[in-house]
Design a protein around this motif. Sequence first.
Motif, PDB file in Angstrom:
ATOM      1  N   SER A 167       2.674  18.719 -43.778  1.00 34.21           N
ATOM      2  CA  SER A 167       1.288  19.080 -43.468  1.00 34.21           C
ATOM      3  C   SER A 167       1.111  20.591 -43.406  1.00 34.21           C
ATOM      4  O   SER A 167      -0.011  21.094 -43.541  1.00 34.21           O
ATOM      5  CB  SER A 167       0.854  18.437 -42.142  1.00 34.21           C
ATOM      6  N   ASP A 191      -5.691  11.557 -41.107  1.00 35.13           N
ATOM      7  CA  ASP A 191      -4.904  12.753 -41.386  1.00 35.13           C
ATOM      8  C   ASP A 191      -4.119  12.527 -42.684  1.00 35.13           C
ATOM      9  O   ASP A 191      -4.338  11.541 -43.380  1.00 35.13           O
ATOM     10  CB  ASP A 191      -3.952  13.028 -40.214  1.00 35.13           C
ATOM     11  N   PRO A 220      -3.663  24.193 -45.386  1.00 37.88           N
ATOM     12  CA  PRO A 220      -4.262  24.979 -44.296  1.00 37.88           C
ATOM     13  C   PRO A 220      -4.978  24.080 -43.284  1.00 37.88           C
ATOM     14  O   PRO A 220      -5.236  22.899 -43.539  1.00 37.88           O
ATOM     15  CB  PRO A 220      -5.248  25.892 -45.029  1.00 37.88           C
ATOM     16  N   MET A 221      -5.304  24.647 -42.157  1.00 38.72           N
ATOM     17  CA  MET A 221      -5.962  23.923 -41.065  1.00 38.72           C
ATOM     18  C   MET A 221      -7.148  23.107 -41.576  1.00 38.72           C
ATOM     19  O   MET A 221      -7.977  23.609 -42.326  1.00 38.72           O
ATOM     20  CB  MET A 221      -6.445  24.929 -40.024  1.00 38.72           C
ATOM     21  N   THR A 269      -8.597  27.354 -45.245  1.00 40.04           N
ATOM     22  CA  THR A 269      -8.785  26.095 -44.518  1.00 40.04           C
ATOM     23  C   THR A 269      -8.677  24.938 -45.512  1.00 40.04           C
ATOM     24  O   THR A 269      -8.558  25.140 -46.721  1.00 40.04           O
ATOM     25  CB  THR A 269     -10.172  26.033 -43.836  1.00 40.04           C
TER      26      THR A 269
END
Length: 402
Positions: free
Chosen positions: A207, A194, A211-212, A176
């Motif tokens: 992006s 973001d 990771p998330m 993550t």
Amino acid sequence: MPIVLIFDCGSTNLRTIAMNEKGKVVASYHLANNTQPDPENPDYHIWDFNEIWQKLVICAKQTLTQLTLQQVSLKDVVGISVTTFGVDGAPFNKQGKQIYPIISWKCPRTLPVMENLACYLDVDALYERNGIGQYSFNTLFKLLWLKEHKPEIYIQMDKWVFISSMLTQRLTGVFTTDRTMAGTSMMTNLATNDWDDEVLNVLGLSSAHFPMMVSAGEKIGHLSPTLAMQFGLNEVPVISCGHDTQFAVFGSGAELNRPVLSSGTWEILMVRTEQAEPHIEFVPQGLTTEFDAQNTRFNPAMQWVGSGVMEWIGKLYFADVVGTDSYYSTMINEGRQVAVGANGVRLQGSFVATDKTVGLGQISGLSMHNTRGQIYRAALEYMALQLRNGLNVLQQVSRFQA
């Protein structure tokens, strides 16, 4: 009573802390942390992640043993979280393998990259978008350095993982990106909350290379069965916590627009706000703006080197007691005997550590009659003035009155 186990990776110490639901620390253990010289260049600093992990495992086992000795059931441990210093991380390939060491925030290799930032981006426009001051340790400069100096590594990079997420991945197996860590990178956008598209274009990334993103308080996964068995715990949830600065200000319980001072190697005076208003004129004084622990909120902050300066003074002028039980008490007692004003001795300028032979800090007003206690007192007064000036700037840019 439910207990949470915190893995705290600091620059100076690694520790694990068992805390109950009332916020009381019921057990803890720590070991020293340290960088290693880069085998390719002894002047460069890297973090050995395996060393960090192994030390944290030792800390966790010792902390859990303390709980057992207190007759606390390990079944009471209901969750795990991780907090670390910001900006540092490492590239990983598609197989999930780390392919280059973690470049430490202490490393000077990125200084030339920072000095040439205008060759890549409009510096003023970049600051207006991300609010992050220019520090050579920012993640952006590490990635630019890797792109230019290690292209064979860079082209293999499937994802960039911050050190906090490297630790949570070891605990859960899940990759993550902690949002508060991303907010330290100089690669995010305050308006979109973001990643910044222009920065990613310059880096040749998207992006998808990160990771998330998760926010503080979100569940990342569960403790792996192997580690659960090793620690004697259930497969408890592992919760995102992120950058230690945001951990400190949120954990303080301070309401919005209430300044909080986080003291350590760096002194960071910050406030939680609902708006981010970058002011580039204050960047030379240490202004930066990071993502808050809560989504859509922000942390304008003023930062300067704190205990780093005091330890330098101590080792330089109190060498006879360094490493002894009387080290700090000697400095404090001798400083206490000095009147306000330190007999005209002053610390001025900036004492940020760099690899340059000539810095920007000064000690003025010295004569052959001055004592080390006066110099120590002058350093404390310098810190107090930094705090006052920092508060004044924060009040101007964040529109609050302390």
